[in-house]
Design an enzyme around this catalytic site. Structure first.
Site, PDB file in Angstrom:
ATOM      1  N   GLY A 103       9.535  -4.302  -8.287  1.00  0.00           N
ATOM      2  CA  GLY A 103      10.431  -3.208  -8.672  1.00  0.00           C
ATOM      3  C   GLY A 103      11.890  -3.578  -8.454  1.00  0.00           C
ATOM      4  N   GLN A 104      12.736  -3.054  -9.331  1.00  0.00           N
ATOM      5  CA  GLN A 104      14.187  -3.295  -9.257  1.00  0.00           C
ATOM      6  C   GLN A 104      14.815  -2.557  -8.068  1.00  0.00           C
ATOM      7  OE1 GLN A 104      16.148  -5.263 -11.220  1.00  0.00           O
ATOM      8  NE2 GLN A 104      18.030  -4.550 -10.197  1.00  0.00           N
ATOM      9  N   GLU A 114       4.012   6.515  -7.567  1.00  0.00           N
ATOM     10  CA  GLU A 114       4.173   6.360  -9.011  1.00  0.00           C
ATOM     11  C   GLU A 114       4.915   5.052  -9.371  1.00  0.00           C
ATOM     12  OE1 GLU A 114       2.623   7.880 -11.358  1.00  0.00           O
ATOM     13  OE2 GLU A 114       3.750   6.793 -12.889  1.00  0.00           O
ATOM     14  N   SER A 157       7.478   4.277  -0.433  1.00  0.00           N
ATOM     15  CA  SER A 157       6.418   4.708   0.488  1.00  0.00           C
ATOM     16  C   SER A 157       7.028   5.395   1.703  1.00  0.00           C
ATOM     17  CB  SER A 157       5.599   3.510   0.939  1.00  0.00           C
ATOM     18  OG  SER A 157       5.140   2.812  -0.190  1.00  0.00           O
ATOM     19  N   GLN A 206      15.131  -8.497  -3.173  1.00  0.00           N
ATOM     20  CA  GLN A 206      13.802  -9.124  -3.059  1.00  0.00           C
ATOM     21  C   GLN A 206      13.382  -9.747  -4.391  1.00  0.00           C
ATOM     22  OE1 GLN A 206      10.163  -7.496  -0.964  1.00  0.00           O
ATOM     23  NE2 GLN A 206       9.762  -6.678  -2.993  1.00  0.00           N
ATOM     24  N   MET A 266      11.617   6.232  -5.777  1.00  0.00           N
ATOM     25  CA  MET A 266      10.311   6.363  -5.123  1.00  0.00           C
ATOM     26  C   MET A 266      10.130   5.238  -4.116  1.00  0.00           C
ATOM     27  SD  MET A 266       7.659   7.933  -7.715  1.00  0.00           S
ATOM     28  CE  MET A 266       8.064   9.438  -8.583  1.00  0.00           C
ATOM     29  N   HIS A 301       4.665   2.122  -7.860  1.00  0.00           N
ATOM     30  CA  HIS A 301       3.660   1.046  -7.871  1.00  0.00           C
ATOM     31  C   HIS A 301       2.747   1.184  -9.099  1.00  0.00           C
ATOM     32  CE1 HIS A 301       4.181   1.384  -3.319  1.00  0.00           C
ATOM     33  NE2 HIS A 301       4.537   0.142  -3.575  1.00  0.00           N
ATOM     34  N   GLY A 327       0.809  -1.215   0.000  1.00  0.00           N
ATOM     35  CA  GLY A 327       0.000   0.000   0.000  1.00  0.00           C
ATOM     36  C   GLY A 327       0.837   1.258   0.000  1.00  0.00           C
TER      37      GLY A 327
HETATM   38  O1  PAF Z   1       7.996  -4.846  -1.739  1.00  0.00           O
HETATM   39  C1  PAF Z   1       7.005  -4.905  -0.988  1.00  0.00           C
HETATM   40  O2  PAF Z   1       6.190  -3.996  -0.929  1.00  0.00           O
HETATM   41  C2  PAF Z   1       6.807  -6.152  -0.121  1.00  0.00           C
HETATM   42  O3  PAF Z   1       8.015  -6.655   0.315  1.00  0.00           O
HETATM   43  C3  PAF Z   1       5.949  -7.248  -0.800  1.00  0.00           C
HETATM   44  C4  PAF Z   1       6.631  -7.803  -2.039  1.00  0.00           C
HETATM   45  C5  PAF Z   1       4.594  -6.681  -1.171  1.00  0.00           C
HETATM   46  C6  PAF Z   1       5.726  -8.409   0.174  1.00  0.00           C
HETATM   47  O4  PAF Z   1       5.105  -7.984   1.336  1.00  0.00           O
END
Ligand code: PAF
Length: 289
Positions: A157-158, A45, A196, A163, A194, A47, A41
């Protein structure tokens, strides 16, 4: 807000895996490919660009919105994470999402929950070395999201390069029929990636936060000029960050982009990666050299 088309939001919001999966199965039966954009959440931009890409490549796009408690090592960081489901779901719909999946923590992890997905190796360096159980939390939640939304493709995202690599490896090794797509980092005009978390920066901190990208660019410039000594590249980045008083380095590394192991010699294609606290806001970024 439970699978029904909410008038204010415009697209269905599913609150439990059963409803989400029933929707996904019905779309698959109608021969619609499903793209999943997992998020926590506070959509920005970056996302929205993932959502637009998924909408362009799939018949249906599902956006998950779930602040995943088990991937936070610091409970204060989790508590401060912004929660704004209605406006996020509406923004996702406007960007091209067809449905939102937003389970509560109690639905995701009912009392007694004790099954986790763990990965050795690439999840143990960089963020994995400083945030205990972080990637275990990510792998576990992404597994559950894949089982609920049944995507053909999933978009990450890169900016969170480690991750992305961890999820890609997990999808391959656990035989998920999901293509994991990496999407370029979206940056502010001054280069800040960018995130959150940027919203939590005070004005002066926001200015100081430019040092992350500046440091990465410095490493890239040196690398282009032929510098291969990873220690020298790290030192150059440390000097840029060190010049900003509110900045505190958590790690600065030159790593192999596949194994995420630290390198002594930086080859073209190696990844410069850093995690830096600006005040009490932790930011990460990376650049391929
Ligand atoms: O990158 C994120 O926002 C989080 O790590 C994800 C991939 C949604 C998992 O909770």
């Amino acid at each position: 807000m439970n699978g029904k088309q909410d008038k204010k939001i415009g697209i269905p919001v599913f609150r439990a895996p059963e409803g989400m999966r029933a929707y996904a199965l019905s779309q698959r039966a109608a021969k619609q490919a499903i793209g999943l954009v997992p998020t926590m959440g506070a959509l920005h931009e970056g996302h929205l660009s993932l959502i637009r890409r998924s909408a362009a490549e799939n018949g249906r796009t599902v956006v998950s919105i779930f602040v995943n408690p088990i991937q936070f090592d610091d409970p204060r960081d989790f508590a401060r994470y912004p929660q704004q489901l209605e406006s996020d779901a509406a923004a996702a719909g406007k960007a091209g999402a067809d449905a939102v999946y937003a389970p509560s923590p109690a639905v995701m992890y009912p009392e007694g929950f004790s099954t986790f997905v763990d990965m050795a190796g690439i999840s143990e360096t960089l963020c994995g070395s400083v945030r205990e159980a972080h990637f275990r939390g990510v792998c576990t939640v992404v597994t559950k999201l894949f089982h609920a939304a049944l995507p053909d493709r999933a978009y990450f995202g890169q900016k969170d390069a480690q991750q992305l690599a961890v999820v890609r490896k997990m999808a391959k090794e656990l035989d998920f029929p999901v293509e994991v797509k990496g999407c370029e980092t979206v940056r502010e005009p001054d280069g800040l990636a960018m995130s959150s978390r940027n919203a939590r920066l005070a004005d002066k901190e926001r200015i100081a936060a430019r040092c992350l990208y500046r440091a990465l660019c410095e490493a890239e410039t040196l690398s282009r000029a032929g510098e291969r000594d990873a220690a020298r590249l790290r030192e150059a980045m440390q000097a840029v960050i060190g010049a900003e008083p509110p900045a505190r380095i958590e790690y600065i590394e030159i790593v192999d982009p596949v194994t995420f192991e630290s390198l002594e010699t930086a080859f073209p294609g190696a990844l410069a990666a850093l995690a830096v606290y600006i005040g009490d806001v932790r930011l990460i970024d990376n650049l391929t050299l």
